[in-house]
Design an enzyme around this catalytic site. Structure first.
Site, PDB file in Angstrom:
ATOM      1  N   ILE A  79       0.823  -1.218   0.000  1.00 21.78           N
ATOM      2  CA  ILE A  79       0.000   0.000   0.000  1.00 21.78           C
ATOM      3  C   ILE A  79       0.853   1.262   0.000  1.00 21.78           C
ATOM      4  O   ILE A  79       0.900   2.031   0.958  1.00 21.78           O
ATOM      5  CB  ILE A  79      -1.046   0.015   1.122  1.00 21.78           C
ATOM      6  CG1 ILE A  79      -1.804  -1.303   1.127  1.00 21.78           C
ATOM      7  CG2 ILE A  79      -2.023   1.174   0.924  1.00 21.78           C
ATOM      8  CD1 ILE A  79      -2.562  -1.621  -0.146  1.00 21.78           C
ATOM      9  N   ALA A  86       0.527  11.704   0.785  1.00 20.24           N
ATOM     10  CA  ALA A  86       1.465  11.442   1.876  1.00 20.24           C
ATOM     11  C   ALA A  86       2.306  10.205   1.586  1.00 20.24           C
ATOM     12  O   ALA A  86       3.519  10.188   1.836  1.00 20.24           O
ATOM     13  CB  ALA A  86       0.711  11.283   3.193  1.00 20.24           C
ATOM     14  N   ASP A  87       1.671   9.149   1.083  1.00 24.13           N
ATOM     15  CA  ASP A  87       2.412   7.935   0.756  1.00 24.13           C
ATOM     16  C   ASP A  87       3.463   8.187  -0.308  1.00 24.13           C
ATOM     17  O   ASP A  87       4.585   7.670  -0.237  1.00 24.13           O
ATOM     18  CB  ASP A  87       1.440   6.859   0.265  1.00 24.13           C
ATOM     19  CG  ASP A  87       0.811   6.096   1.407  1.00 24.13           C
ATOM     20  OD1 ASP A  87       1.423   5.126   1.873  1.00 24.13           O
ATOM     21  OD2 ASP A  87      -0.299   6.462   1.832  1.00 24.13           O
ATOM     22  N   THR A  88       3.100   8.968  -1.325  1.00 28.95           N
ATOM     23  CA  THR A  88       4.030   9.215  -2.418  1.00 28.95           C
ATOM     24  C   THR A  88       5.240  10.017  -1.946  1.00 28.95           C
ATOM     25  O   THR A  88       6.387   9.681  -2.264  1.00 28.95           O
ATOM     26  CB  THR A  88       3.312   9.962  -3.560  1.00 28.95           C
ATOM     27  OG1 THR A  88       2.226   9.155  -4.031  1.00 28.95           O
ATOM     28  CG2 THR A  88       4.260  10.235  -4.712  1.00 28.95           C
ATOM     29  N   GLY A 124       7.356   7.696   0.084  1.00 27.32           N
ATOM     30  CA  GLY A 124       8.086   6.723  -0.727  1.00 27.32           C
ATOM     31  C   GLY A 124       9.325   7.312  -1.359  1.00 27.32           C
ATOM     32  O   GLY A 124      10.393   6.680  -1.398  1.00 27.32           O
TER      33      GLY A 124
END
Length: 411
Positions: A28, A179-181, A184
């Site tokens: 995810i 936020a995840d991007t 990452g």
């Protein structure tokens, strides 16, 4: 349909991370994006999925003929195996894999790997040079460490949602994994820093990277905590306005399109007002600073927006470009695919996929003149490389692999 784009060369060179082996035990978005970037630049990435359920990312986004499209990009350059880490035999195989790895990226809740006998102390005893990147919502310690952590929560708690939206509207969340991007990308940077340190260390010691989803987006939101600490000021929502400069907004053209204008530099702001026929405003004292212009944003919006509303998008962009001012069209996905600059620079590229044939996707994220990255292959089917990794590389007897598959320890 396959939209036209620059045809990319799938693999333009070995990449700066050739020879680095990465185990991706994350899911995810943040972790998988981190390992995608490492794989794009030459690392050998082995993607571990649950042997029955598969990786949760396979269920995110649109599919074609039952095949997930996002997976094709996010899991490119990754070999994939199905392996249950919670099973003692699966954990044993994982420990064997770790002996030959340089990096492990995982995003289980704190304590999960330890419960399976796979904590950093165990893994570093097997491989002292291993870089372990642990991505969680709130980090490995602190009052919130055990909470479920997702990008939406980080977008809320970082201050992003509070500052996004209209002044009289609700806090606004992005329609994508912001936020995840950001996390990452930050995690890929942290990983390469840790590898650089390891390779300069005479003892070649690895380390643990504790990466939370919330901290990278906090940095992107800006210096709100510092401003509050020093001035007691809490910034509020301003729609598309900036508190740092103006004019800065999106404006509608006469043919129904939208364009965005930015004037972060003083001379650009002057050119915009001269272009729209109001050079007298440039002479105002308040116009001399970004903060002063921001205080008069409504007036500037009226002047700039009125000029834009009388012209087509093409004429607006031509006028701004010729004046040396800053403007960009507000694009959707189709506009991006058709844009001449995107096509000419290869920001999107077409690669060959075993399921779809020519497949359009984002190219590698940055250009390196000496060691460019490349797309060697797209995301593979669940467990596609299990036999090659376990039997071919770990030397497991094929009959043993078949037995483990029957017991759903591997897939």
């Amino acid at each position: 349909m396959n939209a036209p784009a620059q045809q990319g060369t799938p693999d333009r060179g070995p990449g700066p991370l050739k020879g680095i082996r990465v185990i991706d035990a994350s899911t995810i978005l943040a972790g998988p994006l981190c390992t995608q970037l490492l794989g794009d630049f030459g690392a050998d990435v082995i993607k571990i999925e649950h042997p029955v359920a598969g990786d949760g990312m396979r269920g995110h986004g649109e599919s074609k003929n039952g095949i997930p499209l996002w997976w094709k990009e996010l899991s490119r350059n990754k070999r994939t195996i199905g392996l249950s880490l919670s099973d003692p035999e699966g954990a044993g195989l994982f420990r064997r894999m770790v002996r030959e790895a340089d990096v492990l990226v995982e995003n289980f809740r704190p304590g999960t790997l330890e419960r399976w006998g796979l904590g950093p102390d165990v893994l570093h005893a097997l491989n002292p040079g291993l870089v372990i990147v642990r991505i969680t919502g709130f980090g490995q310690s602190g009052p919130y460490a055990s909470r479920a952590g997702f990008g939406t929560l980080a977008e809320a708690m970082s201050g992003f949602a509070h500052l996004t939206g209209e002044p009289d509207g609700p806090p606004t969340l992005p329609a994508f994994g912001l936020a995840d991007t950001i996390c990452g990308i930050a995690a890929s940077s942290a990983t390469t820093m840790a590898l650089y340190h390891r390779d300069r260390d005479p003892e070649r010691r690895g380390q643990v990277v504790d990466m939370s989803l919330i901290e990278p987006i906090m940095a992107a939101v800006g210096p709100g905590p510092t401003v509050y600490d020093q001035l007691g000021v809490v910034k509020q929502r301003h729609g598309n306005h900036s508190t740092n400069n103006a004019p800065r907004n999106t404006y509608r053209t006469s043919d129904g399109h939208w364009v965005a204008v930015s004037t972060s530099a003083q001379r650009i702001a002057e050119r915009v007002l001269e272009l729209v026929g109001h050079p007298e405003v440039v002479e105002e004292d308040w116009f001399a600073t970004g903060h002063g212009r921001a205080a008069h944003a409504d007036l500037l919006d009226e002047l700039v927006g009125g000029w834009i509303a009388d012209r087509t998008r093409e004429k607006v962009i031509t006028g701004f470009t010729e004046a040396g001012a800053a403007v960009a069209p507000v694009y959707d996905a189709r506009d991006l695919v058709e844009d001449p600059h995107v096509r000419a620079t290869g920001m999107l590229t077409t690669v060959e996929d075993e399921d779809f044939g020519p497949l359009l996707m984002h190219n590698v994220m940055w250009r390196m003149s000496g060691t460019p990255g490349g797309i060697r292959f797209t995301g593979r089917a669940q467990g596609a490389d299990t036999d090659a990794v376990l039997a071919g590389e770990l030397g497991l007897d094929p009959h043993k692999v078949a037995e483990l598959r029957e017991r759903k320890v591997v897939s």
